[in-house]
Design a protein around this motif. Sequence first.
Motif, PDB file in Angstrom:
ATOM      1  N   ILE A 183       0.878  -1.164   0.000  1.00  0.00           N
ATOM      2  CA  ILE A 183       0.000   0.000   0.000  1.00  0.00           C
ATOM      3  C   ILE A 183       0.922   1.222   0.000  1.00  0.00           C
ATOM      4  O   ILE A 183       1.519   1.557   1.029  1.00  0.00           O
ATOM      5  CB  ILE A 183      -0.939   0.011   1.226  1.00  0.00           C
ATOM      6  N   ASP A 214       1.216  -2.836   4.914  1.00  0.00           N
ATOM      7  CA  ASP A 214       0.823  -3.597   3.739  1.00  0.00           C
ATOM      8  C   ASP A 214      -0.197  -4.662   4.107  1.00  0.00           C
ATOM      9  O   ASP A 214      -0.241  -5.145   5.231  1.00  0.00           O
ATOM     10  CB  ASP A 214       2.048  -4.273   3.105  1.00  0.00           C
ATOM     11  N   ARG A 215      -1.029  -5.020   3.141  1.00  0.00           N
ATOM     12  CA  ARG A 215      -2.049  -6.049   3.339  1.00  0.00           C
ATOM     13  C   ARG A 215      -1.392  -7.427   3.221  1.00  0.00           C
ATOM     14  O   ARG A 215      -0.631  -7.681   2.310  1.00  0.00           O
ATOM     15  CB  ARG A 215      -3.126  -5.886   2.284  1.00  0.00           C
ATOM     16  N   SER A 216      -1.695  -8.328   4.147  1.00  0.00           N
ATOM     17  CA  SER A 216      -1.169  -9.684   4.125  1.00  0.00           C
ATOM     18  C   SER A 216      -2.337 -10.662   4.081  1.00  0.00           C
ATOM     19  O   SER A 216      -3.296 -10.525   4.836  1.00  0.00           O
ATOM     20  CB  SER A 216      -0.322  -9.939   5.373  1.00  0.00           C
ATOM     21  N   VAL A 217      -2.249 -11.629   3.172  1.00  0.00           N
ATOM     22  CA  VAL A 217      -3.269 -12.670   3.063  1.00  0.00           C
ATOM     23  C   VAL A 217      -2.564 -14.014   3.193  1.00  0.00           C
ATOM     24  O   VAL A 217      -1.606 -14.295   2.473  1.00  0.00           O
ATOM     25  CB  VAL A 217      -4.025 -12.594   1.720  1.00  0.00           C
ATOM     26  N   TYR A 226      -3.892   0.363  -3.629  1.00  0.00           N
ATOM     27  CA  TYR A 226      -2.806  -0.582  -3.872  1.00  0.00           C
ATOM     28  C   TYR A 226      -1.962  -0.214  -5.091  1.00  0.00           C
ATOM     29  O   TYR A 226      -0.908  -0.782  -5.303  1.00  0.00           O
ATOM     30  CB  TYR A 226      -3.372  -2.001  -4.068  1.00  0.00           C
TER      31      TYR A 226
END
Length: 116
Positions: A57, A68-71, A89
């Motif tokens: 991000i 940051d996005r974590s999946v 993003y």
Amino acid sequence: MARTDLTTVAEASMSGVDLTAGFTPAIADGHAVADNGRMLLVAKNTDASAKNLLFDIPILIEGQTVTDRSVTIPATTGLMMIGPFKPIYRQANGKFHIDYSAVTGVSVKLISLPAG
């Protein structure tokens, strides 16, 4: 980091999309995706341990970086669909970045939703 562009494999339709084929192995330098706001990422993990996909991000809020996005993709038979991706993003070049906690057993597939 020398990212590799990940290209769309299929467009979603009423005819369906084969989710068993067309995957690209994850790479240590990560992938970049030209974003049209309608992208879905399908990620699978065949390794014995869970893996994380990280989505950068690149914005600041009041001068502070955003986490940051974590999946997490589960171990062994993990299969996740992620997206569509919001404009937060996108990098300056219009692409979003995908990083991997580890690449063993991880592969990804990019599907575009139809316009309109």
